[in-house]
Write a protein that holds these residues in place. Structure first.
Motif, PDB file in Angstrom:
ATOM      1  N   ASN A 314       0.856  -1.184   0.000  1.00  0.00           N
ATOM      2  CA  ASN A 314       0.000   0.000   0.000  1.00  0.00           C
ATOM      3  C   ASN A 314       0.894   1.236   0.000  1.00  0.00           C
ATOM      4  O   ASN A 314       2.104   1.158   0.182  1.00  0.00           O
ATOM      5  CB  ASN A 314      -0.886  -0.020   1.254  1.00  0.00           C
ATOM      6  CG  ASN A 314      -2.210   0.683   1.037  1.00  0.00           C
ATOM      7  OD1 ASN A 314      -2.273   1.700   0.352  1.00  0.00           O
ATOM      8  ND2 ASN A 314      -3.269   0.145   1.639  1.00  0.00           N
ATOM      9  N   GLN A 315       0.293   2.382  -0.174  1.00  0.00           N
ATOM     10  CA  GLN A 315       1.040   3.632  -0.020  1.00  0.00           C
ATOM     11  C   GLN A 315       1.101   3.997   1.467  1.00  0.00           C
ATOM     12  O   GLN A 315       0.231   3.615   2.243  1.00  0.00           O
ATOM     13  CB  GLN A 315       0.362   4.741  -0.818  1.00  0.00           C
ATOM     14  CG  GLN A 315      -1.104   4.960  -0.438  1.00  0.00           C
ATOM     15  CD  GLN A 315      -1.788   5.975  -1.316  1.00  0.00           C
ATOM     16  OE1 GLN A 315      -1.157   6.936  -1.735  1.00  0.00           O
ATOM     17  NE2 GLN A 315      -3.068   5.781  -1.595  1.00  0.00           N
ATOM     18  N   VAL A 316       2.145   4.687   1.865  1.00  0.00           N
ATOM     19  CA  VAL A 316       2.274   5.122   3.266  1.00  0.00           C
ATOM     20  C   VAL A 316       1.091   6.032   3.596  1.00  0.00           C
ATOM     21  O   VAL A 316       0.775   6.960   2.864  1.00  0.00           O
ATOM     22  CB  VAL A 316       3.618   5.849   3.492  1.00  0.00           C
ATOM     23  CG1 VAL A 316       3.684   6.380   4.915  1.00  0.00           C
ATOM     24  CG2 VAL A 316       4.785   4.914   3.203  1.00  0.00           C
ATOM     25  N   ASP A 338      -7.531  -2.606  -0.664  1.00  0.00           N
ATOM     26  CA  ASP A 338      -6.464  -1.665  -0.304  1.00  0.00           C
ATOM     27  C   ASP A 338      -6.482  -0.457  -1.220  1.00  0.00           C
ATOM     28  O   ASP A 338      -7.147  -0.454  -2.254  1.00  0.00           O
ATOM     29  CB  ASP A 338      -5.088  -2.355  -0.354  1.00  0.00           C
ATOM     30  CG  ASP A 338      -4.718  -2.801  -1.759  1.00  0.00           C
ATOM     31  OD1 ASP A 338      -4.640  -1.940  -2.661  1.00  0.00           O
ATOM     32  OD2 ASP A 338      -4.483  -4.018  -1.971  1.00  0.00           O
ATOM     33  N   SER A 339      -5.742   0.584  -0.825  1.00  0.00           N
ATOM     34  CA  SER A 339      -5.659   1.821  -1.620  1.00  0.00           C
ATOM     35  C   SER A 339      -4.298   1.920  -2.294  1.00  0.00           C
ATOM     36  O   SER A 339      -3.782   3.015  -2.502  1.00  0.00           O
ATOM     37  CB  SER A 339      -5.897   3.039  -0.718  1.00  0.00           C
ATOM     38  OG  SER A 339      -4.915   3.082   0.321  1.00  0.00           O
ATOM     39  N   GLY A 340      -3.721   0.745  -2.615  1.00  0.00           N
ATOM     40  CA  GLY A 340      -2.394   0.707  -3.224  1.00  0.00           C
ATOM     41  C   GLY A 340      -2.408   1.067  -4.699  1.00  0.00           C
ATOM     42  O   GLY A 340      -3.404   1.569  -5.232  1.00  0.00           O
ATOM     43  N   PRO A 341      -1.279   0.798  -5.392  1.00  0.00           N
ATOM     44  CA  PRO A 341      -1.150   1.210  -6.796  1.00  0.00           C
ATOM     45  C   PRO A 341      -1.984   0.389  -7.764  1.00  0.00           C
ATOM     46  O   PRO A 341      -2.162   0.772  -8.919  1.00  0.00           O
ATOM     47  CB  PRO A 341       0.347   1.010  -7.080  1.00  0.00           C
ATOM     48  CG  PRO A 341       0.775  -0.040  -6.113  1.00  0.00           C
ATOM     49  CD  PRO A 341      -0.044   0.186  -4.876  1.00  0.00           C
ATOM     50  N   VAL A 394      -5.907   2.759  -8.539  1.00  0.00           N
ATOM     51  CA  VAL A 394      -7.080   2.766  -7.650  1.00  0.00           C
ATOM     52  C   VAL A 394      -6.873   1.834  -6.461  1.00  0.00           C
ATOM     53  O   VAL A 394      -7.155   2.185  -5.315  1.00  0.00           O
ATOM     54  CB  VAL A 394      -8.361   2.372  -8.423  1.00  0.00           C
ATOM     55  CG1 VAL A 394      -9.557   2.297  -7.477  1.00  0.00           C
ATOM     56  CG2 VAL A 394      -8.631   3.364  -9.548  1.00  0.00           C
ATOM     57  N   GLY A 395      -6.355   0.630  -6.713  1.00  0.00           N
ATOM     58  CA  GLY A 395      -6.152  -0.329  -5.636  1.00  0.00           C
ATOM     59  C   GLY A 395      -6.624  -1.708  -6.034  1.00  0.00           C
ATOM     60  O   GLY A 395      -7.060  -1.941  -7.175  1.00  0.00           O
TER      61      GLY A 395
END
Length: 402
Positions: A314-316, A338-341, A394-395
């Protein structure tokens, strides 16, 4: 004019009228005869040139009539076929099929069919589909109309398909045996590696905590040993898990597991990781009656794996949301968003491949590329399924159903 002359004249007139009527009748007969001959010719054209073989077989079993295609199929001239018994052209091993077909026809009055091999005049065998019907002449043992269709090519393709399926089954069995041997080898090798690796880690930790303390140069070397050792131990444990699942040796203790308990345990276990990455994880409030059929330890392992991935990649300062839904009666879906890449379509296609970290090998996040594969296999072993949805920028959403 006398009475006699009148009578003669009347007779002549009647004869002329009768002659005209006869001529008309003869003309009509000629037209009917011509039409009959044309119809007869058309019938014989259809009969002779039909794309199937026609035979007329007497009650005695002798061939009475045959069309061109039947003669071609049986490899003899039409004139030579007549007076031969049909059984002479049927392969001996298949004659019972024909006799049974004829018996059922005589018993039921309904046309019957069977598939058998016939012998051509030169001894070559040919597969045909044979349809038998009775010529209705009112007798107890009527003549038979036999229709022959060449099915040799279909039989050849069927045999080729059976041979292909047999080879595929053999190949599958060989692949299964090879996979089992591979899994057993990996399991044995991993057990053998774990003992010396634990010794290496133990001695490195003793050196790190010993007196006098290690110099900065020695500490840097110890850090490398410990970092590589713990990574290798994680990898061996994952390989052991995967090998035991694939070989069918993974023992599962299935029971009705309370999800709220599992969620609380997972929340506690991942708390250090969420703090380190500043990622907020939201768990659902579940009633104590919410249960799934699973192995509690393995279920926790799967959920921890999905949560760890959602946090690590995920992003910090990002977020992770856990949800529980019921997509169908008797099924429960647990999802981790999750809100990752996010992942591209190409990476999604490679997602559940062992040791494939999707280009993260060079990154700072540790991993073996096996955990997700192990999780999927565990869920399948517990009678469930696992899937993923993702969009770049988006995730991702990983889910499993039990």
């Amino acid at each position: 004019m006398s009475h006699g002359a009148l009578t003669t004249e009347q007779l002549m007139h009647d004869l002329q009228v009768h002659q005209v009527e006869l001529q008309l009748q003869n003309e009509e007969l000629r037209r009917a005869q011509l039409a009959l001959e044309l119809s007869h010719a058309r019938y014989f054209d259809l009969y002779d040139l039909a794309p199937v073989g026609y035979l007329t077989v007497a009650a005695s079993g002798l061939i009475v009539e045959a069309n061109l295609n039947a003669a071609t199929l049986l490899g003899m001239a039409r004139s030579a076929l007549v007076k031969w018994p049909l059984s002479r052209f049927i392969v001996k091993a298949h004659q019972d099929s024909f006799y049974q077909c004829r018996r059922q026809l005589l018993e039921t009055g309904q046309a019957q069919s069977c598939e058998l091999q016939v012998l051509q005049g030169d001894g070559v065998t040919l597969w045909v589909r044979l349809i038998v019907s009775a010529l209705q002449d009112g007798s107890d043992a009527p003549a038979l109309r036999v229709v022959l269709t060449d099915i040799s090519e279909r039989k050849r393709l069927d045999e080729a398909l059976r041979e292909t399926n047999k080879n595929l089954e053999l190949a599958k069995q060989q692949a299964d045996r090879a996979n089992l041997a591979k899994s057993e080898f990996l399991s044995s090798m991993s057990h053998e590696l774990r003992s010396p690796l634990n010794a290496i880690l133990g001695f490195a930790q003793l050196m790190e905590s010993g007196a006098p303390p290690p110099t900065p140069s020695q500490q840097a070397s110890l850090d490398q040993i410990l970092k590589g050792g713990w990574y290798l131990l994680d990898l061996i444990n994952d390989i052991l898990d995967l090998a035991s699942i694939e070989s069918g040796h993974a023992a599962l203790n299935m029971e009705a597991v309370a999800l709220d308990t599992v969620m609380r345990d997972c929340q506690t276990l991942i708390e250090p990781l969420t703090t380190a990455r500043s990622v907020q994880v939201c768990f659902p409030a579940l009633p104590t009656t919410c249960r799934v059929q699973a192995d509690p330890t393995r279920l926790k392992q799967v959920l921890i794996n999905l949560l760890s991935n959602a946090i690590k990649y995920n992003q910090v300062g990002g977020s992770v949301a856990v949800r529980c839904d019921s997509p169908a009666a008797g099924r429960l879906r647990i999802s981790v968003r999750d809100s990752g890449p996010g992942l591209s379509t190409q990476k999604l296609a490679q997602l559940f491949q062992p040791f494939n970290r999707l280009g993260q090998e060079a990154g700072s996040t540790k991993g073996t590329g096996i955990g997700l594969v192990v999780s999927q296999r565990l869920i399948q072993s517990m009678g469930g399924e696992m899937g993923v949805e993702s969009m770049e920028g988006v995730g991702s959403l990983f889910w499993f159903e039990l």
